[in-house]
Enzyme design. Sequence first.
Site, PDB file in Angstrom:
ATOM      1  N   HIS A   1       0.808  -1.217   0.000  1.00  0.00           N
ATOM      2  CA  HIS A   1       0.000   0.000   0.000  1.00  0.00           C
ATOM      3  C   HIS A   1       0.846   1.275   0.000  1.00  0.00           C
ATOM      4  O   HIS A   1       0.308   2.363  -0.154  1.00  0.00           O
ATOM      5  CB  HIS A   1      -0.944   0.008   1.210  1.00  0.00           C
TER       6      HIS A   1
ATOM      7  N   HIS B   1       1.640   6.835  -0.144  1.00  0.00           N
ATOM      8  CA  HIS B   1       0.854   5.964   0.732  1.00  0.00           C
ATOM      9  C   HIS B   1      -0.564   5.876   0.168  1.00  0.00           C
ATOM     10  O   HIS B   1      -1.341   6.812   0.295  1.00  0.00           O
ATOM     11  CB  HIS B   1       0.834   6.551   2.144  1.00  0.00           C
TER      12      HIS B   1
END
Length: 167
Positions: free
Chosen positions: A74, A89
């Site tokens: 992620h 992110h």
Amino acid sequence: MNLFSNFFKKKQTNSSQYTDIISPVSGTITNIKDVPDEVFSKKIIGDGIAIKPSGHRIVAPVNGKIGKIFKTMHAFSIVTENQIELFVHFGIDTILLKGKGFEKIASENQIVSAGDIIIKYDLKFIIKHAKSILTPIVISNIDQIQKIKKYSGQAIAGKTVIMKIKK
């Protein structure tokens, strides 16, 4: 010794120049303060922008060397030739997905060009299972940065300049 000297043809950027940061995802640029996580919204780990993604891939926002790609895929870090450290992110609480909805394409320590695919993702799955899809793009060594120019509007992954950084 500059670890990029063997990989980049361009000489190290003069400190009076700006480094373009291109969008790592397609979508709408938003203010970092709108991210529903204080670590980002209060700029605890650095300053930058966020993007509400609409695509299916995360690309390198600069020419650089991939640092860490989280096991859960992620998030990743990347460092430019002139030592600007970026952190991308995807979404908020996406770590809880344990990698589901993500496919890693690049590798840690890989030298990449702006626009190279780093991670592919399933946006519909992530929308359904994550707290937020707002994706912060943060300069993590902000203490070494003189100025940031931030842009707004729509962004196309690998094409649209979202920030200019003066180190």
